[in-house]
Design a protein around this motif. Structure first.
Motif, PDB file in Angstrom:
ATOM      1  N   MET A   1       0.845  -1.175   0.000  1.00  0.00           N
ATOM      2  CA  MET A   1       0.000   0.000   0.000  1.00  0.00           C
ATOM      3  C   MET A   1       0.889   1.236   0.000  1.00  0.00           C
ATOM      4  SD  MET A   1      -3.014   1.068   0.064  1.00  0.00           S
ATOM      5  CE  MET A   1      -4.179   2.243   0.564  1.00  0.00           C
ATOM      6  N   ASN A   2       0.620   2.157  -0.904  1.00  0.00           N
ATOM      7  CA  ASN A   2       1.352   3.418  -0.964  1.00  0.00           C
ATOM      8  C   ASN A   2       0.467   4.526  -0.425  1.00  0.00           C
ATOM      9  OD1 ASN A   2       3.686   2.353  -2.237  1.00  0.00           O
ATOM     10  ND2 ASN A   2       2.551   2.281  -4.156  1.00  0.00           N
ATOM     11  N   LEU A   3       0.967   5.231   0.574  1.00  0.00           N
ATOM     12  CA  LEU A   3       0.234   6.333   1.180  1.00  0.00           C
ATOM     13  C   LEU A   3       1.124   7.566   1.222  1.00  0.00           C
ATOM     14  CD1 LEU A   3      -1.348   4.495   4.247  1.00  0.00           C
ATOM     15  CD2 LEU A   3      -2.543   5.243   2.179  1.00  0.00           C
ATOM     16  N   PHE A   4       0.473   8.716   1.201  1.00  0.00           N
ATOM     17  CA  PHE A   4       1.172   9.982   1.396  1.00  0.00           C
ATOM     18  C   PHE A   4       1.048  10.359   2.863  1.00  0.00           C
ATOM     19  CE2 PHE A   4      -0.366  10.175  -3.032  1.00  0.00           C
ATOM     20  CZ  PHE A   4       0.865  10.223  -3.666  1.00  0.00           C
ATOM     21  N   GLN A   5       2.049  11.069   3.344  1.00  0.00           N
ATOM     22  CA  GLN A   5       2.060  11.500   4.743  1.00  0.00           C
ATOM     23  C   GLN A   5       2.396  12.974   4.810  1.00  0.00           C
ATOM     24  OE1 GLN A   5       4.131   9.088   7.730  1.00  0.00           O
ATOM     25  NE2 GLN A   5       5.292  10.908   8.250  1.00  0.00           N
ATOM     26  N   MET A   6       1.633  13.680   5.625  1.00  0.00           N
ATOM     27  CA  MET A   6       1.989  15.071   5.912  1.00  0.00           C
ATOM     28  C   MET A   6       1.825  15.292   7.406  1.00  0.00           C
ATOM     29  SD  MET A   6      -1.024  17.550   4.567  1.00  0.00           S
ATOM     30  CE  MET A   6      -2.645  17.587   5.307  1.00  0.00           C
ATOM     31  N   THR A   7       2.590  16.242   7.913  1.00  0.00           N
ATOM     32  CA  THR A   7       2.478  16.619   9.313  1.00  0.00           C
ATOM     33  C   THR A   7       1.988  18.052   9.355  1.00  0.00           C
ATOM     34  OG1 THR A   7       4.277  15.135   9.928  1.00  0.00           O
ATOM     35  CG2 THR A   7       3.715  16.876  11.495  1.00  0.00           C
TER      36      THR A   7
ATOM     37  N   ARG B   1       2.366   3.891  18.032  1.00  0.00           N
ATOM     38  CA  ARG B   1       0.979   3.522  17.760  1.00  0.00           C
ATOM     39  C   ARG B   1       0.670   3.526  16.265  1.00  0.00           C
ATOM     40  NH1 ARG B   1      -4.131   5.849  17.037  1.00  0.00           N
ATOM     41  NH2 ARG B   1      -5.772   4.679  18.050  1.00  0.00           N
ATOM     42  N   GLN B   2       1.046   4.574  15.583  1.00  0.00           N
ATOM     43  CA  GLN B   2       0.737   4.683  14.157  1.00  0.00           C
ATOM     44  C   GLN B   2       1.330   3.512  13.373  1.00  0.00           C
ATOM     45  OE1 GLN B   2       0.768   8.530  11.964  1.00  0.00           O
ATOM     46  NE2 GLN B   2       2.513   7.664  10.890  1.00  0.00           N
ATOM     47  N   GLU B   3       2.603   3.247  13.581  1.00  0.00           N
ATOM     48  CA  GLU B   3       3.259   2.163  12.847  1.00  0.00           C
ATOM     49  C   GLU B   3       2.625   0.813  13.182  1.00  0.00           C
ATOM     50  OE1 GLU B   3       7.661   0.243  12.074  1.00  0.00           O
ATOM     51  OE2 GLU B   3       7.502   2.208  13.018  1.00  0.00           O
ATOM     52  N   ARG B   4       2.300   0.590  14.452  1.00  0.00           N
ATOM     53  CA  ARG B   4       1.683  -0.674  14.867  1.00  0.00           C
ATOM     54  C   ARG B   4       0.337  -0.882  14.182  1.00  0.00           C
ATOM     55  NH1 ARG B   4      -1.893  -0.974  18.795  1.00  0.00           N
ATOM     56  NH2 ARG B   4      -1.146   0.932  19.785  1.00  0.00           N
ATOM     57  N   LEU B   5      -0.500   0.161  14.176  1.00  0.00           N
ATOM     58  CA  LEU B   5      -1.814   0.040  13.547  1.00  0.00           C
ATOM     59  C   LEU B   5      -1.698  -0.132  12.036  1.00  0.00           C
ATOM     60  CD1 LEU B   5      -3.957   2.625  15.562  1.00  0.00           C
ATOM     61  CD2 LEU B   5      -3.964   0.129  15.759  1.00  0.00           C
ATOM     62  N   LEU B   6      -0.769   0.571  11.407  1.00  0.00           N
ATOM     63  CA  LEU B   6      -0.584   0.440   9.961  1.00  0.00           C
ATOM     64  C   LEU B   6      -0.074  -0.949   9.584  1.00  0.00           C
ATOM     65  CD1 LEU B   6       0.919   3.922   9.108  1.00  0.00           C
ATOM     66  CD2 LEU B   6      -1.324   3.050   8.404  1.00  0.00           C
ATOM     67  N   LYS B   7       0.866  -1.495  10.353  1.00  0.00           N
ATOM     68  CA  LYS B   7       1.380  -2.846  10.074  1.00  0.00           C
ATOM     69  C   LYS B   7       0.272  -3.884  10.235  1.00  0.00           C
ATOM     70  CE  LYS B   7       6.300  -2.341  10.915  1.00  0.00           C
ATOM     71  NZ  LYS B   7       7.423  -2.651  11.796  1.00  0.00           N
ATOM     72  N   ARG B   8      -0.555  -3.718  11.237  1.00  0.00           N
ATOM     73  CA  ARG B   8      -1.665  -4.647  11.450  1.00  0.00           C
ATOM     74  C   ARG B   8      -2.644  -4.574  10.275  1.00  0.00           C
ATOM     75  NH1 ARG B   8      -4.933  -3.298  16.531  1.00  0.00           N
ATOM     76  NH2 ARG B   8      -2.948  -3.755  17.518  1.00  0.00           N
ATOM     77  N   ARG B   9      -2.870  -3.385   9.787  1.00  0.00           N
ATOM     78  CA  ARG B   9      -3.853  -3.185   8.723  1.00  0.00           C
ATOM     79  C   ARG B   9      -3.338  -3.561   7.342  1.00  0.00           C
ATOM     80  NH1 ARG B   9      -6.995   2.507   7.645  1.00  0.00           N
ATOM     81  NH2 ARG B   9      -8.225   1.811   5.877  1.00  0.00           N
ATOM     82  N   PHE B  10      -2.099  -3.172   7.013  1.00  0.00           N
ATOM     83  CA  PHE B  10      -1.602  -3.331   5.649  1.00  0.00           C
ATOM     84  C   PHE B  10      -0.473  -4.346   5.500  1.00  0.00           C
ATOM     85  CE2 PHE B  10      -3.090   1.179   5.653  1.00  0.00           C
ATOM     86  CZ  PHE B  10      -4.162   0.987   4.821  1.00  0.00           C
ATOM     87  N   LYS B  11       0.132  -4.789   6.569  1.00  0.00           N
ATOM     88  CA  LYS B  11       1.326  -5.643   6.523  1.00  0.00           C
ATOM     89  C   LYS B  11       2.487  -4.898   5.860  1.00  0.00           C
ATOM     90  CE  LYS B  11      -1.061  -9.182   8.094  1.00  0.00           C
ATOM     91  NZ  LYS B  11      -1.761  -8.696   9.237  1.00  0.00           N
ATOM     92  N   ASN B  12       2.346  -4.576   4.567  1.00  0.00           N
ATOM     93  CA  ASN B  12       3.381  -3.820   3.850  1.00  0.00           C
ATOM     94  C   ASN B  12       2.795  -2.493   3.395  1.00  0.00           C
ATOM     95  OD1 ASN B  12       5.447  -5.865   3.873  1.00  0.00           O
ATOM     96  ND2 ASN B  12       4.164  -6.989   2.421  1.00  0.00           N
ATOM     97  N   PHE B  13       3.537  -1.434   3.651  1.00  0.00           N
ATOM     98  CA  PHE B  13       3.091  -0.118   3.209  1.00  0.00           C
ATOM     99  C   PHE B  13       4.307   0.766   2.993  1.00  0.00           C
ATOM    100  CE2 PHE B  13       3.277  -0.045   7.785  1.00  0.00           C
ATOM    101  CZ  PHE B  13       3.853   1.168   8.087  1.00  0.00           C
ATOM    102  N   GLN B  14       4.118   1.768   2.178  1.00  0.00           N
ATOM    103  CA  GLN B  14       5.181   2.735   1.909  1.00  0.00           C
ATOM    104  C   GLN B  14       4.608   4.131   2.090  1.00  0.00           C
ATOM    105  OE1 GLN B  14       6.949   2.374  -1.954  1.00  0.00           O
ATOM    106  NE2 GLN B  14       8.519   3.884  -1.520  1.00  0.00           N
ATOM    107  N   LEU B  15       5.345   4.979   2.801  1.00  0.00           N
ATOM    108  CA  LEU B  15       4.920   6.348   3.038  1.00  0.00           C
ATOM    109  C   LEU B  15       5.801   7.306   2.238  1.00  0.00           C
ATOM    110  CD1 LEU B  15       4.445   6.298   6.922  1.00  0.00           C
ATOM    111  CD2 LEU B  15       2.715   5.959   5.152  1.00  0.00           C
TER     112      LEU B  15
END
Length: 168
Positions: free
Chosen positions: A1-7, A36-50
């Protein structure tokens, strides 16, 4: 999964927003809350790129909310993932009116599962899109502020900002 990230800098601290090419939000978190963010994303997507990238389409309503235009967040599209039960809880969270709170017990009744108070609290704790799915509006049955992934001080700030608790 490819996602964009902004702060986004906010009055209650930096806010991390993860979204796709259509400006649909998948995750919002306060990065000072550990892994928390990384844990929830790994649980949801397994593999992802930001990929770091700003979105004016998302920044504008978020900044408007923090400037006092409280309904500005309601039109931001979200994609939560989660189980059928979690999505039911998260949908009920989105229905809590601005400036009000409810208890975990109230939420369990609202979704038609009055005995599922602990499961409702667990779904609330695993909400991937805080702020847009306003888990900060859930308080203890006795009216006390209870757990919030962003911290209780931030929860109190958000509830005061929304007028749910007085500005004493």
């Amino acid at each position: 999964m490819n996602l964009f990230q902004m702060t986004l800098e906010t009055p209650s601290g930096p806010l991390s927003i993860l979204y796709d090419a259509t400006d649909t939000v998948y995750h919002i978190d306060f990065p000072d809350q550990g892994e928390r963010q990384e844990r929830l994303l790994k649980r949801r997507f397994k593999n992802f790129q930001l990929t770091d990238q700003d979105s004016a389409a998302l920044a504008q309503p978020l900044q408007a909310y923090f400037a006092g235009d409280l309904p500005a967040l309601q039109e931001i599209p979200v994609k939560t993932g989660g189980t059928v039960f979690q999505r039911k809880v998260w949908q009920a969270l989105r229905a809590i009116p601005i400036g009000t709170t409810c208890s975990y017990r109230d939420l369990a009744y609202q979704i038609g599962q009055p005995r599922a108070v602990r499961a409702v609290a667990n779904a609330n704790a695993n909400n991937p899109i805080s702020l847009l799915i306003p888990c900060h509006r859930v308080i203890g049955s006795d009216g006390t502020l209870t757990g919030y992934a962003g911290g209780l001080k931030r929860k109190e700030w958000l509830l005061r900002h929304e007028g749910a608790i007085s500005q004493v």
